[in-house]
Design a protein around this motif. Structure first.
Motif, short mmCIF file in Angstrom:
data_model
loop_
_atom_site.label_atom_id
_atom_site.label_comp_id
_atom_site.label_asym_id
_atom_site.label_seq_id
_atom_site.Cartn_x
_atom_site.Cartn_y
_atom_site.Cartn_z
N SER A 224 0.83 -1.20 0.00
CA SER A 224 0.00 0.00 0.00
C SER A 224 0.86 1.26 0.00
O SER A 224 0.53 2.26 -0.66
N LEU A 225 1.98 1.21 0.72
CA LEU A 225 2.87 2.37 0.72
C LEU A 225 3.40 2.65 -0.68
O LEU A 225 3.54 3.81 -1.09
N HIS A 226 3.66 1.60 -1.42
CA HIS A 226 4.08 1.76 -2.81
C HIS A 226 2.97 2.41 -3.62
O HIS A 226 3.23 3.29 -4.47
N ASP A 227 1.73 2.00 -3.40
CA ASP A 227 0.60 2.64 -4.08
C ASP A 227 0.54 4.13 -3.75
O ASP A 227 0.27 4.96 -4.62
N HIS A 228 0.78 4.46 -2.47
CA HIS A 228 0.77 5.86 -2.06
C HIS A 228 1.80 6.66 -2.85
O HIS A 228 1.50 7.74 -3.39
N ALA A 229 3.02 6.17 -2.90
CA ALA A 229 4.08 6.91 -3.58
C ALA A 229 3.83 7.00 -5.08
O ALA A 229 4.10 8.03 -5.71
N THR A 230 3.29 5.93 -5.66
CA THR A 230 2.99 5.94 -7.10
C THR A 230 1.97 7.01 -7.43
O THR A 230 2.10 7.74 -8.42
N LEU A 231 0.95 7.12 -6.58
CA LEU A 231 -0.05 8.17 -6.79
C LEU A 231 0.55 9.55 -6.58
O LEU A 231 0.33 10.47 -7.38
N LEU A 232 1.32 9.72 -5.51
CA LEU A 232 1.89 11.03 -5.21
C LEU A 232 2.87 11.49 -6.28
O LEU A 232 3.06 12.69 -6.47
N MET A 233 3.48 10.54 -6.95
CA MET A 233 4.43 10.90 -8.00
C MET A 233 3.76 11.63 -9.16
O MET A 233 4.38 12.46 -9.84
N ILE A 234 2.48 11.35 -9.41
CA ILE A 234 1.81 11.99 -10.55
C ILE A 234 0.75 13.00 -10.10
O ILE A 234 0.10 13.61 -10.94
N LYS A 235 0.59 13.21 -8.78
CA LYS A 235 -0.32 14.23 -8.27
C LYS A 235 0.52 15.38 -7.72
O LYS A 235 1.29 15.20 -6.78
N TYR A 236 0.35 16.54 -8.30
CA TYR A 236 1.16 17.68 -7.90
C TYR A 236 0.28 18.93 -7.94
O TYR A 236 0.06 19.51 -8.99
N THR A 237 -0.20 19.34 -6.78
CA THR A 237 -1.11 20.49 -6.67
C THR A 237 -0.27 21.73 -6.38
O THR A 237 -0.23 22.23 -5.25
N THR A 238 0.40 22.21 -7.39
CA THR A 238 1.36 23.29 -7.19
C THR A 238 0.70 24.56 -6.67
O THR A 238 -0.48 24.81 -6.87
N ASN A 239 1.49 25.38 -5.97
CA ASN A 239 1.07 26.68 -5.44
C ASN A 239 0.02 26.56 -4.35
O ASN A 239 -0.73 27.50 -4.09
N SER A 240 -0.03 25.42 -3.69
CA SER A 240 -1.01 25.18 -2.63
C SER A 240 -0.34 24.40 -1.51
O SER A 240 0.65 23.69 -1.74
N ASN A 241 -0.91 24.50 -0.30
CA ASN A 241 -0.38 23.70 0.79
C ASN A 241 -0.49 22.20 0.50
O ASN A 241 0.26 21.41 1.05
N TRP A 242 -1.43 21.81 -0.37
CA TRP A 242 -1.54 20.40 -0.75
C TRP A 242 -0.22 19.91 -1.35
O TRP A 242 0.20 18.76 -1.10
N ALA A 243 0.42 20.75 -2.16
CA ALA A 243 1.66 20.34 -2.81
C ALA A 243 2.72 19.95 -1.79
O ALA A 243 3.53 19.04 -2.03
N LEU A 244 2.72 20.60 -0.64
CA LEU A 244 3.72 20.32 0.39
C LEU A 244 3.44 18.99 1.08
O LEU A 244 4.36 18.24 1.38
N MET A 245 2.17 18.70 1.33
CA MET A 245 1.84 17.41 1.94
C MET A 245 2.06 16.27 0.96
O MET A 245 2.48 15.18 1.34
N GLU A 246 1.79 16.52 -0.32
CA GLU A 246 2.08 15.51 -1.34
C GLU A 246 3.58 15.22 -1.38
O GLU A 246 4.01 14.06 -1.37
N ALA A 247 4.38 16.28 -1.43
CA ALA A 247 5.83 16.11 -1.50
C ALA A 247 6.38 15.48 -0.23
O ALA A 247 7.31 14.65 -0.28
#
Length: 657
Positions: A224-247
């Motif tokens: 599941s952790l691999h699934d998390h990272a795979t998703l986060l690799m292609i989700k990038y909500t730039t210019n928002s606090n979301w981007a920081l939690m994703e990164a």
């Protein structure tokens, strides 16, 4: 193109089919139909050759999993803020009473979602999509599983194996019930995915040495952790606090589990995003672009934790020296802009919080940056040194503060006139909050609740429910300008303006006289015709209102009060009562008194001008009167002269633009 960038690009192209419309989850074509298997996991790992050979030689999945678990338990050289060796020393001195209560409820499947609501029983067979209230925040935050972190602390605090066993069971249950697909989108927003990427790494540290952390738990956890990272690799909500939690989630997974084949690419991308976002999101004055204090302080943590984890693991060179200096500048913001007791001025989506709520953070920052002023804030003045200044301008953010001292009972005003901060900002330029003697006298409205109808968040976002000026009750634009900022021992001066409407600009001058009271001059100038209204709102209570003299006065029997008097020497004006609400806590609102000074502006009238005295006092109200000596009906004033009379004694103050 660099080699690292090429690796990332190729990785992203490889991931595109995974998220096509024909795919319902993150399962690789190389994995067997049973996704949560050791075979599927081995496809994702780059293990030492001897270990991989040992695993493959065993034909029994249980033995394969046991060998893998032994490896992860025994490996060393990867560091995390939660140190496994601290487990024994944490017995009896880690978890709070609230942690234990939350953890004990979680054993019974009584979970915390959005914490403003009561905990909810999600069933013997857990429903991870439960919605006990019509607020999406509940189910989203349920799937951040903050109660699991409480279980981890409770486990180290008590040594009670029930917490570790229940966590493992719940983890497996969640993974099996929540594949990445449309039906389970409540669990896979990128913000929740990023938060789990960080928090699950802490859970790993808490539980890996437990006998209840079985090979089955490990396999589900890592897949599941691999699934998390795979998703986060292609989700990038730039210019928002979301981007920081994703990164952050991506960085923590990549650093703590370098055995994943994609970890180098994940790590490189996470670091790249953090370096990009700190330049995009943080103004030179230190404030995060969304201009809401809670999110600002959160962003400090999201920028800082990944950086500290990188340093801990010998990866500090991924961040330039400027990165840490920008974080230090961010840490100054709550010192400059919060009330003297440490509560928050509720600009944008913010809530007041508790007095002294940032003391532990200031203590950590004082050590990290060797700052005496941060130590002063952390200890309530018992140690360190008070900041040298008492007034602060954050011009890029459009946030300003003035205070009489650094004592908790100081007189304090903070004003906002800044750019559009996005979804967590409000169209309220010119608004301010006033505090004196330990009491918030004029709080900003707040934001109440994120989900709901007009009576919810939208009502609190209206310009007219803030301490500012409107035309025909319409929301104002973001078009700020700083015209003057001066600070002296006996006078602090701020002049800002906002082109609130196409045909009307609001100029506001704030004078903090003798560090005791404020004179505010509001000028609405332009060709517009309509209802020009200057709005003020008080803290809950029953004020004394004199509509003929245009004055309002709070009537608290103890402590500090406020006298407000507005004048308009040219033309008619009416003092009107308005609907007023304030929210200091999510989902909770209470009525309060609200007023406006109404002027009917015709198209020929160039300027509407108000002069307001804001007089906070304790005990007997001082006899202070204010008169504007120079008027102009054609244009806003460039030379301002005020006559102030206090107990019959006159003095004159002014300024020139």
């Amino acid at each position: 193109m660099s080699k690292t960038s090429l690796v990332i690009l190729l990785h992203l192209f490889a991931l595109l089919p995974i998220f096509g419309k024909q795919q319902n989850n993150l399962q690789s074509d190389k994995c067997p139909s049973e996704k949560q298997s050791v075979e599927c996991l081995l496809e994702k790992l780059d293990l030492p050759a001897a270990l991989e050979k040992e695993i493959l030689q065993s034909k029994e999945r249980e033995k394969q999993g046991a060998v893998l678990l032994d490896y992860f338990r025994s490996r060393r050289g990867i560091h995390h803020p939660v140190k496994r060796e601290d487990r024994i020393g944490s017995l009896g001195n880690l978890a709070s009473k609230a942690d234990i209560e939350m953890a004990d409820d979680a054993l019974k499947h009584i979970f915390v979602g959005q914490p403003a609501y009561p905990r909810f029983f999600c069933g013997d067979d857990i429903d991870w999509g439960a919605r006990p209230v019509p607020d999406d925040e509940w189910v989203w935050q349920l799937n951040r599983m903050y109660f699991w972190n409480a279980m981890g602390r409770a486990y180290w605090h008590t040594g009670d194996e029930r917490y570790a066993r229940a966590w493992g069971e719940q983890l497996i249950d969640w993974v099996r019930k929540n594949p990445y697909d449309e039906e389970h989108s409540y669990a896979w927003r990128s913000i929740e995915t990023g938060i789990r990427g960080n928090s699950w790494c802490e859970l790993y540290q808490r539980f890996i040495d437990s006998p209840s952390f079985t090979p089955e738990v490990l396999i589900h956890f890592l897949n599941s952790l691999h699934d998390h990272a795979t998703l986060l690799m292609i989700k990038y909500t730039t210019n928002s606090n979301w981007a920081l939690m994703e990164a952050e989630g991506l960085a923590f997974i990549a650093i703590l589990f370098p055995e994943f084949k994609e970890s180098p690419a994940w790590r490189s991308e996470a670091f790249r995003r953090l370096n990009v976002e700190i330049d995009k999101q943080v103004y030179p004055d230190g404030h995060q672009r969304e201009l809401a204090m809670g999110y600002h302080v959160g962003c400090i943590s999201w920028f800082l934790r990944s950086y500290e984890l990188a340093k801990m693991n010998g990866l500090a060179e991924a961040f330039p020296r400027s990165y840490e200096k920008k974080i230090e500048k961010m840490c100054e913001v709550p010192m400059k802009l919060c009330h003297p007791d440490g509560t928050v001025v509720q600009f944008g989506d913010a809530w007041t919080g508790e007095p002294g709520q940032y003391k532990s953070r200031f203590m950590a920052w004082s050590k990290l940056f060797n700052r005496e002023d941060f130590l002063y804030m952390a200890t309530g003045g018992a140690e360190g040194k008070a900041p040298a200044e008492r007034a602060f301008a954050l011009p890029e953010s459009g946030l300003y503060s003035m205070r009489s001292s650094w004592e908790r009972d100081a007189i304090f005003l903070a004003l906002k006139c800044g750019p559009d901060g996005g979804g967590h900002s409000q169209p309220d330029n010119g608004t301010f909050g006033l505090y004196a003697g330990g009491r918030i006298l004029m709080p900003d409205a707040g934001s109440y609740i994120y989900s709901g109808d007009w009576e919810g968040r939208a009502w609190f976002r209206q310009t007219k429910v803030h301490q500012t000026l409107t035309l025909d009750d319409r929301n104002s634009a973001y078009a700020p300008a700083l015209l003057k900022w001066e600070c002296h021992n006996d006078l602090d001066l701020l002049v800002v303006e906002n082109r609130s409407y196409d045909d009307l600009t609001h100029r506001r001058s704030v004078l903090f006289v003798d560090k005791r009271y404020f004179v505010i001059i509001d000028e609405a100038y332009g060709s517009a015709a309509g209802d020009v209204e200057l709005h003020f709102q008080l803290a809950p209570g029953e004020p004394i209102v004199d509509k003929k003299r245009y004055s309002i006065e709070t009537s608290y029997p103890e402590g500090w009060n406020l006298f407000l008097k507005c004048s308009r020497e040219m033309g008619e004006m009416e003092l009107r009562e308005e609907e007023g609400w304030v929210s200091h806590v999510y989902t909770v609102k209470e009525p309060r008194s609200a007023f406006c000074f109404h002027v009917k502006k015709n198209g020929r009238e160039k300027v509407v001008r108000y002069v307001t005295l804001l007089l906070p006092y304790n005990g007997v109200k001082p006899d202070i009167r204010v008169k504007l000596l120079n008027e102009s009906a054609d244009r806003p004033l460039s030379n301002v002269n005020l006559e102030i009379t206090e107990y019959g004694q006159k003095k004159w103050i002014g300024y020139t633009l």
